[in-house]
Design an enzyme around this catalytic site. Sequence first.
Site, PDB file in Angstrom:
ATOM      1  N   ASP A 187       0.817  -1.209   0.000  1.00  0.00           N
ATOM      2  CA  ASP A 187       0.000   0.000   0.000  1.00  0.00           C
ATOM      3  C   ASP A 187       0.854   1.265   0.000  1.00  0.00           C
ATOM      4  O   ASP A 187       0.626   2.173  -0.798  1.00  0.00           O
ATOM      5  CB  ASP A 187      -0.968  -0.002   1.194  1.00  0.00           C
TER       6      ASP A 187
ATOM      7  N   SER B  66      -0.310 -10.185   6.337  1.00  0.00           N
ATOM      8  CA  SER B  66      -0.021  -8.773   6.543  1.00  0.00           C
ATOM      9  C   SER B  66       0.675  -8.665   7.895  1.00  0.00           C
ATOM     10  O   SER B  66       0.114  -9.035   8.919  1.00  0.00           O
ATOM     11  CB  SER B  66      -1.322  -7.978   6.531  1.00  0.00           C
TER      12      SER B  66
ATOM     13  N   ASP C 185      -4.679   1.912  12.526  1.00  0.00           N
ATOM     14  CA  ASP C 185      -3.507   2.765  12.334  1.00  0.00           C
ATOM     15  C   ASP C 185      -3.874   4.115  11.730  1.00  0.00           C
ATOM     16  O   ASP C 185      -3.300   5.141  12.087  1.00  0.00           O
ATOM     17  CB  ASP C 185      -2.465   2.037  11.478  1.00  0.00           C
TER      18      ASP C 185
ATOM     19  N   ARG D  97       2.761   4.187  16.626  1.00  0.00           N
ATOM     20  CA  ARG D  97       2.128   5.140  15.712  1.00  0.00           C
ATOM     21  C   ARG D  97       2.260   6.602  16.135  1.00  0.00           C
ATOM     22  O   ARG D  97       2.569   7.454  15.300  1.00  0.00           O
ATOM     23  CB  ARG D  97       0.654   4.752  15.478  1.00  0.00           C
TER      24      ARG D  97
HETATM   25  N1  ARG Z   1      -4.555  -4.804  15.301  1.00  0.00           N
HETATM   26  C1  ARG Z   1      -3.291  -4.358  15.745  1.00  0.00           C
HETATM   27  C2  ARG Z   1      -3.379  -2.938  16.237  1.00  0.00           C
HETATM   28  O1  ARG Z   1      -4.345  -2.304  15.979  1.00  0.00           O
HETATM   29  C3  ARG Z   1      -2.231  -4.552  14.691  1.00  0.00           C
HETATM   30  C4  ARG Z   1      -2.283  -3.626  13.535  1.00  0.00           C
HETATM   31  C5  ARG Z   1      -1.249  -3.981  12.526  1.00  0.00           C
HETATM   32  N2  ARG Z   1      -1.051  -2.923  11.574  1.00  0.00           N
HETATM   33  C6  ARG Z   1      -0.655  -3.121  10.337  1.00  0.00           C
HETATM   34  N3  ARG Z   1      -0.551  -2.069   9.566  1.00  0.00           N
HETATM   35  N4  ARG Z   1      -0.423  -4.316   9.852  1.00  0.00           N
HETATM   36  O2  ARG Z   1      -2.518  -2.436  16.885  1.00  0.00           O
END
Ligand code: ARG
Length: 407
Positions: free
Chosen positions: A21, A182, A131, A102
């Site tokens: 992405d 992912s 995210d 983040r």
């Molecule tokens: N669900 C987890 C969280 O919200 C992991 C997110 C993973 N992010 C990613 N871009 N693959 O923290």
Amino acid sequence: MAQEQVARAKRVVLAYSGGVDTSVCIPYLKQEWGVEEVITFAADLGQGDELEPIRQKALDSGASQSIVGDLIDPFIREFAFPAIRANALYEGRYPLSTALARPLIARRLVEVARELGADAVAHGCTGKGNDQVRFDVAIGALAPDLKVLTPAREWAMSREDTIAYGERCGIPAPVSKKNPYSIDLNLLGRSIEAGPLEDPMVEPPEEVFAMTRSISDTPDEPQVVEIAFEQGNPVAIDGLALDPVSVIRRANELAGLHGFGRLDIIENRVVGIKSREIYETPGLLLLIRAHQELESLTLAADVVRYKRQIESSWADLVYQGLWFGPLKQALDGFLDCTQATVNGVVRLRLHKGNAVVIGRSSSSDSLYVPAMATYGSDDRFDHRAAEGFIYVWGMPTRLWAASRRQG
Ligand code: ARG
């Protein structure tokens, strides 16, 4: 943000991971949204040696400049350690290994945008994850004037379309059929989603794990570890003083070796959907486990109980992207105040996927008083005083029970 609103963005700093992405975002921003210059920023959060190819990939994908910033030390000091002090576990289980990164990435992204005179920042998050919420809210708090471009939320391409778009722009598809997952990773852990894992009944195959051994490969001999804390921060392992980053690395090694720190959970996302998440966060979970134990020895009963509520609120707001909000600041005040006495050592035994606490001590701050606790001859507790206490304590119950009997 729709195309017409972004048409004026000339120089954009894109948060870059090297994944499909964010890579496709580069040609997309230029070709579809008329951005003149895309500068990528990739954060080194301790994920290791994968960064040079990522830096190069951004340039190959059309970035005019590709920056890698080392954020490992602030990540651990300013984000991981507060989470340990907060025993932060979202929904009681997930130690926020992705979520904690983040706000830091957002903070640095904003700084880079300022330094380079960019008129917008961008990220490649989709519209159904957490995210995007974390980035957008953090950037909005730190730089309300800065536009946030979010192509992956606008382009309405399926994953296959996105890969095909990328291939037309010379971006090789990194996610093959063999590796359909992912993955997000940093020094605190890995999150693994998608592919066969979308079926909550499918057991995660061994291949998805990289930081923790499978139980069948762990040592047969248990290993005892001692973790020392000062003011709630882990400062030494097995008597060896370590800086914050080294503490996490060592804890990862030890826990990972013994197969401790895997999670397989159904998680409630901010956007209202449930998702199936696999994590491995060996060191962080080990340190939180030890820290909780030391608090049980060094914090007063009412403070420990009250802190559990604060911890849960703190974990929620970190998960939900509210790191730079007022409640976070206020709760930090409470957490910091509680940690002054969290000094001491916790001993755990690692064995076959478990980390079992087997001892704890604090020479300066233990509230465990042997003369009060003992059943031996040196017992100092006044047993007869209990009678008067129970007379008063039980009064409401006796009065209520008596009134029921009469009625
Ligand atoms: N669900 C987890 C969280 O919200 C992991 C997110 C993973 N992010 C990613 N871009 N693959 O923290």
